[in-house]
Motif scaffolding. Structure first.
Motif, PDB file in Angstrom:
ATOM      1  N   LEU A 185      38.375  -8.284  13.503  1.00 32.85           N
ATOM      2  CA  LEU A 185      38.391  -8.524  12.298  1.00 32.85           C
ATOM      3  C   LEU A 185      37.971 -10.052  12.711  1.00 32.85           C
ATOM      4  CD1 LEU A 185      41.958  -6.947  10.509  1.00 32.85           C
ATOM      5  CD2 LEU A 185      39.264  -6.480  10.396  1.00 32.85           C
ATOM      6  N   GLN A 186      38.244 -10.809  13.749  1.00 31.86           N
ATOM      7  CA  GLN A 186      38.195 -12.231  14.146  1.00 31.86           C
ATOM      8  C   GLN A 186      36.805 -12.224  14.168  1.00 31.86           C
ATOM      9  OE1 GLN A 186      40.156 -14.565  14.126  1.00 31.86           O
ATOM     10  NE2 GLN A 186      38.824 -16.289  13.996  1.00 31.86           N
ATOM     11  N   ILE A 187      36.156 -11.722  14.332  1.00 34.93           N
ATOM     12  CA  ILE A 187      34.216 -11.947  14.565  1.00 34.93           C
ATOM     13  C   ILE A 187      34.259 -11.690  12.785  1.00 34.93           C
ATOM     14  CG2 ILE A 187      32.865 -10.968  15.646  1.00 34.93           C
ATOM     15  CD1 ILE A 187      34.380 -10.156  17.976  1.00 34.93           C
ATOM     16  N   ALA A 188      34.612 -10.895  12.641  1.00 35.37           N
ATOM     17  CA  ALA A 188      34.249 -10.513  11.054  1.00 35.37           C
ATOM     18  C   ALA A 188      34.341 -11.930  10.238  1.00 35.37           C
ATOM     19  CB  ALA A 188      34.460  -9.158  10.208  1.00 35.37           C
ATOM     20  N   ARG A 189      35.148 -12.520  10.221  1.00 37.10           N
ATOM     21  CA  ARG A 189      35.574 -13.488  10.219  1.00 37.10           C
ATOM     22  C   ARG A 189      34.833 -14.939  10.083  1.00 37.10           C
ATOM     23  NH1 ARG A 189      40.954 -12.661  11.487  1.00 37.10           N
ATOM     24  NH2 ARG A 189      42.701 -11.633   9.701  1.00 37.10           N
ATOM     25  N   GLN A 190      34.133 -14.907  11.625  1.00 40.56           N
ATOM     26  CA  GLN A 190      33.504 -16.206  11.785  1.00 40.56           C
ATOM     27  C   GLN A 190      31.992 -15.912  11.250  1.00 40.56           C
ATOM     28  OE1 GLN A 190      33.845 -15.490  16.144  1.00 40.56           O
ATOM     29  NE2 GLN A 190      35.879 -16.434  15.827  1.00 40.56           N
ATOM     30  N   GLU A 191      31.984 -14.543  11.841  1.00 40.91           N
ATOM     31  CA  GLU A 191      29.949 -14.232  10.987  1.00 40.91           C
ATOM     32  C   GLU A 191      29.881 -13.455   9.794  1.00 40.91           C
ATOM     33  OE1 GLU A 191      27.690 -14.232  13.046  1.00 40.91           O
ATOM     34  OE2 GLU A 191      29.178 -14.291  15.045  1.00 40.91           O
ATOM     35  N   GLY A 192      30.684 -13.401   9.466  1.00 43.03           N
ATOM     36  CA  GLY A 192      30.835 -12.536   7.246  1.00 43.03           C
ATOM     37  C   GLY A 192      30.053 -11.833   7.331  1.00 43.03           C
ATOM     38  N   TYR A 193      31.043 -10.166   8.211  1.00 36.51           N
ATOM     39  CA  TYR A 193      30.005  -9.179   8.210  1.00 36.51           C
ATOM     40  C   TYR A 193      31.092  -8.139   9.177  1.00 36.51           C
ATOM     41  CZ  TYR A 193      27.530  -9.872  12.002  1.00 36.51           C
ATOM     42  OH  TYR A 193      26.932  -9.585  13.256  1.00 36.51           O
ATOM     43  N   PRO A 267      42.883 -13.606 -14.127  1.00 35.86           N
ATOM     44  CA  PRO A 267      44.547 -14.073 -15.618  1.00 35.86           C
ATOM     45  C   PRO A 267      44.490 -15.894 -15.183  1.00 35.86           C
ATOM     46  CG  PRO A 267      45.181 -13.587 -13.218  1.00 35.86           C
ATOM     47  CD  PRO A 267      43.591 -13.169 -13.184  1.00 35.86           C
ATOM     48  N   ASN A 268      44.366 -15.923 -16.825  1.00 32.99           N
ATOM     49  CA  ASN A 268      44.545 -17.748 -16.813  1.00 32.99           C
ATOM     50  C   ASN A 268      43.146 -19.063 -16.512  1.00 32.99           C
ATOM     51  OD1 ASN A 268      47.383 -17.291 -17.660  1.00 32.99           O
ATOM     52  ND2 ASN A 268      47.679 -17.490 -15.078  1.00 32.99           N
ATOM     53  N   ILE A 269      42.170 -17.371 -16.189  1.00 34.38           N
ATOM     54  CA  ILE A 269      40.508 -18.637 -16.481  1.00 34.38           C
ATOM     55  C   ILE A 269      39.196 -18.339 -17.652  1.00 34.38           C
ATOM     56  CG2 ILE A 269      38.981 -18.868 -14.918  1.00 34.38           C
ATOM     57  CD1 ILE A 269      41.466 -19.853 -13.058  1.00 34.38           C
ATOM     58  N   GLU A 270      39.777 -19.595 -18.155  1.00 31.82           N
ATOM     59  CA  GLU A 270      38.607 -20.163 -19.062  1.00 31.82           C
ATOM     60  C   GLU A 270      37.124 -20.166 -19.196  1.00 31.82           C
ATOM     61  OE1 GLU A 270      39.911 -22.960 -21.908  1.00 31.82           O
ATOM     62  OE2 GLU A 270      41.677 -21.580 -21.536  1.00 31.82           O
ATOM     63  N   GLN A 271      36.372 -20.732 -17.787  1.00 30.59           N
ATOM     64  CA  GLN A 271      35.145 -20.897 -17.435  1.00 30.59           C
ATOM     65  C   GLN A 271      34.824 -20.577 -16.120  1.00 30.59           C
ATOM     66  OE1 GLN A 271      33.216 -21.644 -19.584  1.00 30.59           O
ATOM     67  NE2 GLN A 271      34.421 -21.835 -21.255  1.00 30.59           N
ATOM     68  N   PRO A 272      33.677 -20.042 -16.139  1.00 28.65           N
ATOM     69  CA  PRO A 272      33.736 -19.764 -14.528  1.00 28.65           C
ATOM     70  C   PRO A 272      33.411 -21.306 -13.953  1.00 28.65           C
ATOM     71  CG  PRO A 272      31.843 -19.024 -16.165  1.00 28.65           C
ATOM     72  CD  PRO A 272      32.740 -19.809 -16.561  1.00 28.65           C
ATOM     73  N   VAL A 273      34.276 -21.713 -11.871  1.00 27.82           N
ATOM     74  CA  VAL A 273      34.188 -21.475 -11.609  1.00 27.82           C
ATOM     75  C   VAL A 273      32.627 -22.122 -10.538  1.00 27.82           C
ATOM     76  CG1 VAL A 273      36.439 -22.143 -11.193  1.00 27.82           C
ATOM     77  CG2 VAL A 273      35.143 -19.975  -8.840  1.00 27.82           C
ATOM     78  N   ALA A 274      32.839 -23.198  -9.921  1.00 29.55           N
ATOM     79  CA  ALA A 274      31.214 -23.394  -9.161  1.00 29.55           C
ATOM     80  C   ALA A 274      31.152 -21.966  -7.681  1.00 29.55           C
ATOM     81  CB  ALA A 274      31.297 -24.779  -7.912  1.00 29.55           C
ATOM     82  N   PRO A 275      30.221 -21.838  -7.895  1.00 31.15           N
ATOM     83  CA  PRO A 275      29.728 -20.669  -6.687  1.00 31.15           C
ATOM     84  C   PRO A 275      30.470 -20.837  -5.342  1.00 31.15           C
ATOM     85  CG  PRO A 275      27.564 -21.003  -8.015  1.00 31.15           C
ATOM     86  CD  PRO A 275      28.927 -22.218  -7.990  1.00 31.15           C
ATOM     87  N   ALA A 276      30.961 -19.932  -5.086  1.00 29.40           N
ATOM     88  CA  ALA A 276      31.809 -20.047  -3.536  1.00 29.40           C
ATOM     89  C   ALA A 276      30.904 -19.769  -2.503  1.00 29.40           C
ATOM     90  CB  ALA A 276      32.544 -18.703  -2.894  1.00 29.40           C
ATOM     91  N   ALA A 277      30.907 -21.415  -1.026  1.00 23.75           N
ATOM     92  CA  ALA A 277      30.233 -21.121  -0.097  1.00 23.75           C
ATOM     93  C   ALA A 277      29.738 -20.005  -0.018  1.00 23.75           C
ATOM     94  CB  ALA A 277      30.707 -21.566   0.933  1.00 23.75           C
ATOM     95  N   PRO A 278      28.580 -19.564   0.760  1.00 32.26           N
ATOM     96  CA  PRO A 278      27.794 -18.426   0.988  1.00 32.26           C
ATOM     97  C   PRO A 278      28.764 -18.298   2.535  1.00 32.26           C
ATOM     98  CG  PRO A 278      26.404 -20.937   1.668  1.00 32.26           C
ATOM     99  CD  PRO A 278      27.248 -21.115   0.774  1.00 32.26           C
ATOM    100  N   VAL A 279      28.429 -17.323   3.304  1.00 30.63           N
ATOM    101  CA  VAL A 279      28.615 -16.878   4.642  1.00 30.63           C
ATOM    102  C   VAL A 279      28.116 -16.674   5.289  1.00 30.63           C
ATOM    103  CG1 VAL A 279      30.947 -15.142   3.719  1.00 30.63           C
ATOM    104  CG2 VAL A 279      29.056 -14.467   3.113  1.00 30.63           C
ATOM    105  N   LYS A 280      28.340 -17.098   6.637  1.00 33.66           N
ATOM    106  CA  LYS A 280      27.029 -16.869   7.473  1.00 33.66           C
ATOM    107  C   LYS A 280      26.605 -16.314   7.832  1.00 33.66           C
ATOM    108  CE  LYS A 280      29.870 -19.105  10.360  1.00 33.66           C
ATOM    109  NZ  LYS A 280      30.522 -19.492  11.898  1.00 33.66           N
TER     110      LYS A 280
END
Length: 282
Positions: A185-193, A267-280
Protein backbone atom coordinates in the motif's frame (compact mmCIF):
# COMPACT_ATOMS: atom_id res chain seq x y z
CA UNK A 1 -26.02 1.19 18.72
CA UNK A 2 -26.91 -1.99 16.93
CA UNK A 3 -29.43 -1.12 14.17
CA UNK A 4 -31.36 -4.28 15.00
CA UNK A 5 -32.15 -2.81 18.43
CA UNK A 6 -33.96 0.16 16.90
CA UNK A 7 -37.77 0.27 16.87
CA UNK A 8 -37.48 1.21 13.19
CA UNK A 9 -35.82 -2.10 12.34
CA UNK A 10 -38.13 -4.49 10.45
CA UNK A 11 -36.95 -7.96 11.41
CA UNK A 12 -39.20 -9.80 8.96
CA UNK A 13 -37.75 -7.84 6.05
CA UNK A 14 -34.22 -8.58 7.25
CA UNK A 15 -35.05 -12.28 7.50
CA UNK A 16 -36.50 -12.33 4.01
CA UNK A 17 -33.30 -10.81 2.64
CA UNK A 18 -31.29 -13.36 4.63
CA UNK A 19 -33.22 -16.13 2.89
CA UNK A 20 -32.37 -14.69 -0.53
CA UNK A 21 -28.74 -14.22 0.50
CA UNK A 22 -28.54 -17.89 1.50
CA UNK A 23 -28.58 -18.89 -2.17
CA UNK A 24 -25.09 -18.96 -3.69
CA UNK A 25 -23.08 -21.11 -6.11
CA UNK A 26 -22.76 -23.83 -3.47
CA UNK A 27 -26.48 -23.64 -2.65
CA UNK A 28 -28.08 -22.98 -6.03
CA UNK A 29 -31.20 -24.87 -5.00
CA UNK A 30 -32.38 -25.76 -1.52
CA UNK A 31 -35.12 -27.61 0.26
CA UNK A 32 -37.02 -25.99 3.12
CA UNK A 33 -34.82 -27.62 5.80
CA UNK A 34 -31.74 -26.44 3.94
CA UNK A 35 -33.12 -22.90 3.68
CA UNK A 36 -33.88 -22.92 7.40
CA UNK A 37 -30.35 -24.04 8.25
CA UNK A 38 -28.68 -21.60 5.87
CA UNK A 39 -30.73 -18.60 7.04
CA UNK A 40 -30.73 -19.56 10.72
CA UNK A 41 -34.51 -19.76 11.05
CA UNK A 42 -37.06 -22.45 11.90
CA UNK A 43 -38.49 -24.73 9.24
CA UNK A 44 -41.95 -23.20 9.64
CA UNK A 45 -40.47 -19.72 9.15
CA UNK A 46 -38.56 -20.97 6.11
CA UNK A 47 -41.81 -22.28 4.67
CA UNK A 48 -43.57 -18.93 5.14
CA UNK A 49 -40.72 -16.89 3.70
CA UNK A 50 -40.20 -19.25 0.78
CA UNK A 51 -43.91 -19.16 -0.05
CA UNK A 52 -43.98 -15.35 0.09
CA UNK A 53 -40.82 -14.95 -1.97
CA UNK A 54 -42.17 -17.41 -4.54
CA UNK A 55 -45.44 -15.47 -4.69
CA UNK A 56 -43.44 -12.29 -5.32
CA UNK A 57 -41.55 -13.97 -8.12
CA UNK A 58 -38.19 -13.87 -6.35
CA UNK A 59 -37.93 -17.64 -5.86
CA UNK A 60 -38.78 -20.55 -8.14
CA UNK A 61 -40.05 -23.87 -6.84
CA UNK A 62 -39.40 -27.08 -8.73
CA UNK A 63 -42.75 -28.92 -8.97
CA UNK A 64 -41.07 -32.33 -8.71
CA UNK A 65 -38.22 -31.94 -6.22
CA UNK A 66 -39.92 -29.10 -4.25
CA UNK A 67 -36.56 -27.37 -4.10
CA UNK A 68 -36.29 -23.60 -4.35
CA UNK A 69 -33.91 -21.48 -6.41
CA UNK A 70 -33.49 -17.81 -7.21
CA UNK A 71 -35.52 -16.40 -10.10
CA UNK A 72 -34.34 -13.91 -12.71
CA UNK A 73 -36.37 -11.23 -10.95
CA UNK A 74 -33.64 -10.99 -8.32
CA UNK A 75 -31.56 -9.29 -11.02
CA UNK A 76 -33.95 -6.35 -11.15
CA UNK A 77 -32.59 -4.53 -8.09
CA UNK A 78 -29.00 -4.86 -9.30
CA UNK A 79 -29.96 -3.70 -12.78
CA UNK A 80 -31.76 -0.66 -11.37
CA UNK A 81 -28.71 0.09 -9.22
CA UNK A 82 -26.38 0.10 -12.22
CA UNK A 83 -28.78 2.10 -14.38
CA UNK A 84 -29.02 4.84 -11.73
CA UNK A 85 -25.34 4.78 -10.68
CA UNK A 86 -23.94 8.27 -11.23
CA UNK A 87 -20.28 7.27 -11.30
CA UNK A 88 -20.88 4.41 -13.72
CA UNK A 89 -22.96 6.70 -15.92
CA UNK A 90 -20.00 9.07 -16.04
CA UNK A 91 -17.36 6.38 -16.48
CA UNK A 92 -18.75 4.06 -19.15
CA UNK A 93 -17.78 6.10 -22.25
CA UNK A 94 -14.22 6.48 -20.95
CA UNK A 95 -13.99 2.80 -19.97
CA UNK A 96 -15.05 1.81 -23.47
CA UNK A 97 -12.52 4.15 -25.06
CA UNK A 98 -9.73 2.76 -22.86
CA UNK A 99 -10.80 -0.78 -23.72
CA UNK A 100 -10.62 -0.04 -27.44
CA UNK A 101 -7.29 1.79 -27.24
CA UNK A 102 -5.61 -0.80 -25.00
CA UNK A 103 -7.20 -3.92 -26.44
CA UNK A 104 -7.38 -5.38 -22.93
CA UNK A 105 -10.12 -5.98 -20.37
CA UNK A 106 -11.13 -2.88 -18.39
CA UNK A 107 -13.11 -2.96 -15.14
CA UNK A 108 -14.50 -0.46 -12.65
CA UNK A 109 -14.92 -1.52 -9.03
CA UNK A 110 -16.17 0.18 -5.90
CA UNK A 111 -15.80 -0.71 -2.20
CA UNK A 112 -18.31 -2.97 -0.49
CA UNK A 113 -17.26 -3.70 3.08
CA UNK A 114 -13.87 -5.40 2.90
CA UNK A 115 -14.38 -6.33 -0.77
CA UNK A 116 -14.35 -4.55 -4.09
CA UNK A 117 -17.45 -5.16 -6.19
CA UNK A 118 -17.19 -4.91 -9.96
CA UNK A 119 -19.81 -2.55 -11.40
CA UNK A 120 -18.47 -1.93 -14.91
CA UNK A 121 -16.70 -4.23 -17.37
CA UNK A 122 -15.51 -4.09 -20.96
CA UNK A 123 -13.83 -7.39 -21.92
CA UNK A 124 -10.85 -7.64 -24.20
CA UNK A 125 -11.90 -8.00 -27.84
CA UNK A 126 -8.94 -10.37 -28.33
CA UNK A 127 -9.00 -12.61 -25.25
CA UNK A 128 -10.89 -13.24 -22.04
CA UNK A 129 -8.60 -14.30 -19.20
CA UNK A 130 -11.19 -14.93 -16.51
CA UNK A 131 -14.94 -14.74 -16.14
CA UNK A 132 -15.58 -11.64 -14.03
CA UNK A 133 -19.29 -10.81 -14.19
CA UNK A 134 -20.61 -7.48 -13.01
CA UNK A 135 -21.50 -7.88 -9.35
CA UNK A 136 -18.54 -10.14 -8.56
CA UNK A 137 -16.76 -9.39 -5.29
CA UNK A 138 -13.04 -9.82 -4.63
CA UNK A 139 -11.37 -9.12 -1.27
CA UNK A 140 -9.51 -5.83 -1.12
CA UNK A 141 -6.29 -7.32 0.19
CA UNK A 142 -5.68 -9.55 -2.86
CA UNK A 143 -7.10 -7.37 -5.65
CA UNK A 144 -5.39 -4.53 -7.46
CA UNK A 145 -8.59 -2.49 -7.20
CA UNK A 146 -8.68 -3.02 -3.45
CA UNK A 147 -5.07 -2.02 -2.99
CA UNK A 148 -5.48 1.07 -5.14
CA UNK A 149 -8.52 2.05 -3.07
CA UNK A 150 -6.87 1.28 0.30
CA UNK A 151 -3.76 3.24 -0.66
CA UNK A 152 -5.83 6.43 -0.78
CA UNK A 153 -7.43 5.99 2.63
CA UNK A 154 -5.90 7.19 5.89
CA UNK A 155 -3.38 4.57 7.00
CA UNK A 156 -5.32 3.77 10.17
CA UNK A 157 -8.49 3.09 8.19
CA UNK A 158 -6.70 0.90 5.66
CA UNK A 159 -5.06 -1.06 8.48
CA UNK A 160 -8.41 -1.60 10.20
CA UNK A 161 -9.89 -3.02 6.99
CA UNK A 162 -6.97 -5.39 6.48
CA UNK A 163 -7.05 -6.53 10.11
CA UNK A 164 -10.78 -7.26 9.92
CA UNK A 165 -10.40 -9.39 6.79
CA UNK A 166 -9.90 -13.14 6.74
CA UNK A 167 -6.88 -13.26 4.45
CA UNK A 168 -7.05 -16.47 2.43
CA UNK A 169 -4.26 -17.67 0.13
CA UNK A 170 -6.10 -18.22 -3.17
CA UNK A 171 -2.94 -19.00 -5.13
CA UNK A 172 0.73 -19.52 -4.21
CA UNK A 173 1.27 -15.83 -5.09
CA UNK A 174 -1.42 -14.41 -2.78
CA UNK A 175 0.07 -11.97 -0.27
CA UNK A 176 -1.57 -12.48 3.12
CA UNK A 177 1.07 -11.16 5.54
CA UNK A 178 -0.13 -7.89 7.05
CA UNK A 179 3.25 -6.15 7.02
CA UNK A 180 3.84 -7.14 3.39
CA UNK A 181 0.42 -5.79 2.45
CA UNK A 182 1.09 -2.49 4.22
CA UNK A 183 4.35 -2.23 2.28
CA UNK A 184 2.42 -2.77 -0.98
CA UNK A 185 0.00 0.00 0.00
CA UNK A 186 2.85 2.37 0.76
CA UNK A 187 4.36 1.74 -2.67
CA UNK A 188 0.94 2.25 -4.27
CA UNK A 189 0.61 5.62 -2.51
CA UNK A 190 3.95 6.69 -3.89
CA UNK A 191 3.50 5.37 -7.41
CA UNK A 192 -0.18 6.16 -7.92
CA UNK A 193 -1.17 2.62 -8.94
CA UNK A 194 -1.44 -0.90 -7.52
CA UNK A 195 -1.03 -4.35 -9.00
CA UNK A 196 -1.63 -8.02 -8.29
CA UNK A 197 0.12 -10.77 -10.23
CA UNK A 198 -1.70 -14.11 -10.12
CA UNK A 199 -2.91 -13.51 -6.55
CA UNK A 200 -6.57 -14.33 -7.16
CA UNK A 201 -6.57 -15.86 -10.65
CA UNK A 202 -3.68 -17.78 -12.14
CA UNK A 203 -2.33 -16.24 -15.32
CA UNK A 204 -3.80 -12.81 -14.57
CA UNK A 205 -1.85 -9.59 -14.05
CA UNK A 206 -4.15 -6.86 -12.75
CA UNK A 207 -3.28 -3.16 -12.64
CA UNK A 208 -5.43 -0.53 -10.94
CA UNK A 209 -5.53 3.21 -10.32
CA UNK A 210 -7.83 5.09 -7.94
CA UNK A 211 -10.81 7.14 -9.08
CA UNK A 212 -11.74 10.24 -7.08
CA UNK A 213 -14.81 12.41 -6.77
CA UNK A 214 -14.55 16.17 -7.20
CA UNK A 215 -13.64 16.54 -3.53
CA UNK A 216 -10.65 14.26 -4.19
CA UNK A 217 -12.11 11.46 -2.07
CA UNK A 218 -11.40 8.01 -3.45
CA UNK A 219 -14.65 6.35 -4.57
CA UNK A 220 -13.61 3.51 -6.88
CA UNK A 221 -10.77 1.89 -8.79
CA UNK A 222 -10.16 1.52 -12.49
CA UNK A 223 -8.59 -1.82 -13.37
CA UNK A 224 -7.02 -3.46 -16.39
CA UNK A 225 -6.45 -7.20 -16.61
CA UNK A 226 -3.73 -8.62 -18.88
CA UNK A 227 -2.23 -12.12 -19.29
CA UNK A 228 1.12 -12.80 -17.62
CA UNK A 229 1.99 -14.95 -20.61
CA UNK A 230 2.15 -11.78 -22.73
CA UNK A 231 2.99 -8.97 -20.32
CA UNK A 232 5.67 -8.52 -17.69
CA UNK A 233 4.84 -6.16 -14.84
CA UNK A 234 7.37 -3.57 -16.03
CA UNK A 235 6.13 -3.67 -19.60
CA UNK A 236 2.45 -3.51 -18.58
CA UNK A 237 3.03 -0.60 -16.20
CA UNK A 238 4.90 1.36 -18.85
CA UNK A 239 2.26 0.70 -21.51
CA UNK A 240 -1.00 0.96 -19.58
CA UNK A 241 -0.67 2.96 -16.36
CA UNK A 242 -0.40 6.37 -18.09
CA UNK A 243 -3.50 5.51 -20.16
CA UNK A 244 -5.36 4.38 -17.06
CA UNK A 245 -4.41 7.47 -15.08
CA UNK A 246 -5.59 9.71 -17.92
CA UNK A 247 -8.89 7.82 -18.00
CA UNK A 248 -9.30 8.07 -14.23
CA UNK A 249 -8.70 11.83 -14.39
CA UNK A 250 -11.31 12.21 -17.10
CA UNK A 251 -13.84 10.28 -15.03
CA UNK A 252 -13.01 12.36 -11.95
CA UNK A 253 -12.74 15.86 -13.38
CA UNK A 254 -14.75 16.24 -16.58
CA UNK A 255 -18.00 18.10 -15.75
CA UNK A 256 -20.65 15.42 -15.34
CA UNK A 257 -23.93 15.32 -17.19
CA UNK A 258 -26.95 16.87 -15.54
CA UNK A 259 -28.53 13.61 -14.39
CA UNK A 260 -25.69 12.41 -12.15
CA UNK A 261 -24.47 15.91 -11.27
CA UNK A 262 -25.74 16.08 -7.68
CA UNK A 263 -24.48 12.72 -6.48
CA UNK A 264 -21.19 13.08 -8.32
CA UNK A 265 -20.39 16.39 -6.67
CA UNK A 266 -21.25 15.07 -3.23
CA UNK A 267 -23.19 16.79 -0.42
CA UNK A 268 -23.14 20.56 0.00
CA UNK A 269 -21.22 21.19 -3.22
CA UNK A 270 -22.73 23.50 -5.83
CA UNK A 271 -19.92 23.97 -8.38
CA UNK A 272 -17.14 21.70 -9.59
CA UNK A 273 -13.79 22.28 -7.94
CA UNK A 274 -10.47 22.44 -9.74
CA UNK A 275 -9.15 19.10 -11.06
CA UNK A 276 -7.07 17.09 -8.62
CA UNK A 277 -3.33 16.94 -9.09
CA UNK A 278 -2.36 14.03 -11.34
CA UNK A 279 -1.02 10.88 -9.74
CA UNK A 280 2.45 9.78 -10.67
CA UNK A 281 3.36 6.90 -12.92
CA UNK A 282 6.63 5.12 -13.01
Amino acid sequence: MNPADSTLYVQSLATGIAVLDAFDPQHASMSLPEIAAAAGISRSAAQRFAFTLEALGLLLKDPVSKRYSLSSRTLDAGCHYLQSHSLLDRANPYLLELNRNAGETVNLAEPAGTDMIYIGRFPSPMRLMVHMPVGRRIPMYCSSTGRAYLSCLPEEQALAILESTQRIRFTPNTVVDLEALLDRLQIARQEGYAYCSEEYYRGDLALAVPVFDLNHHVVASLQMSVPVSKWSLKKAVSRFIPMMQDTARLISTTPPTQRPLTSFLGPNIEQPVAPAAPVKSR
